[in-house]
Design an enzyme around this catalytic site. Sequence first.
Site, short mmCIF file in Angstrom:
data_model
loop_
_atom_site.label_atom_id
_atom_site.label_comp_id
_atom_site.label_asym_id
_atom_site.label_seq_id
_atom_site.Cartn_x
_atom_site.Cartn_y
_atom_site.Cartn_z
N ASP A 163 -9.11 -4.34 -5.98
CA ASP A 163 -8.62 -3.30 -5.07
C ASP A 163 -9.47 -2.04 -5.21
O ASP A 163 -9.50 -1.41 -6.27
CB ASP A 163 -7.16 -2.98 -5.40
N HIS A 171 -7.11 -5.21 -1.95
CA HIS A 171 -5.98 -4.39 -1.51
C HIS A 171 -5.18 -5.08 -0.41
O HIS A 171 -3.97 -4.88 -0.30
CB HIS A 171 -6.51 -3.04 -1.00
N SER A 205 0.83 -1.20 0.00
CA SER A 205 0.00 0.00 0.00
C SER A 205 0.87 1.26 0.00
O SER A 205 1.68 1.44 -0.91
CB SER A 205 -0.96 -0.05 1.19
#
Length: 300
Positions: A215, A247, A169
């Site tokens: 995601d 994600h 991330s």
Amino acid sequence: MQQHPHTSRRRTGRLAGLTAALAAVVGLSTLTGPGAHAADNPYERGPAPTESSIEALRGPYAVSDISVSRLSATGFGGGTIYYPTTTADGTFGAIAISPGFTALESSISWLGPRLASQGFVVFTIDTLTTVDQPDSRGDQLLAALDYLTQRSSVRNRVDSSRLGVMGHSMGGGGSLEAAKDRPSLQAAIPLTPWNLDKTWPEVRTPTLIFGADGDTIAPVSSHAEPFYGNLPSSLDRAYLELNNATHFTPNSSNTTIAKYSISWLKRFIDNDTRYEQFLCPLPRPSLTIEESRGNCPHTS
């Protein structure tokens, strides 16, 4: 002029001896092919890889770990160092890994022993605060590598010229920042990365980006895909989009992520071309891979 019979026999004997010696050398080189290859590449570590060996939960190396206190760390939030216990194979390449926004080291800790058991020193870190942005996380990854190579108790096990970064991330966005700031890095692997900066023409580090088809936090259309597309076209680069993934898929043990991360790190940190077979040709769409893009064959 007529040769003396003794002279002729001596020459014949020497020729036979030379032929036998040559045959022995050829036979020896046949038997020790992998060893000869290893001699050509002093960074090669571990046995020849197979599909099953890079998909396994653990590789050929036994692993130990060391906790690094936040109080003893400078420029990052401490973490855990995973390293092969053997010293027989010399030094190893090393990777620092950052978690994502609001996350702790535990969210990416599964990568530590899994990568280390394949022949790397791996530093999974906490960040200074859980809300640090990607540029800060990039600085912290580099600070962690500096700690690892200069101050850690395993610094003598690490080859400081063979380093890489990974992150999830905002940590994945941070791994791009780290690669931009330190071109000497040998590999970068952003995992479902997030960053407001979409263009990376400065990056000179071979980069493998993982996206996820489901995601919704860092959608591939506005993050992973433009990151890949805006790396230099001449760079050794690849993009793998995980199928039926979110994600947060990189926060749990994942064979597809491990398999291609190991191959990328081996290929570019260790210059181990035995792993090229798993990267090129590009993996085809499957139950775990939505799509792939990349430059093949690799040149670095």
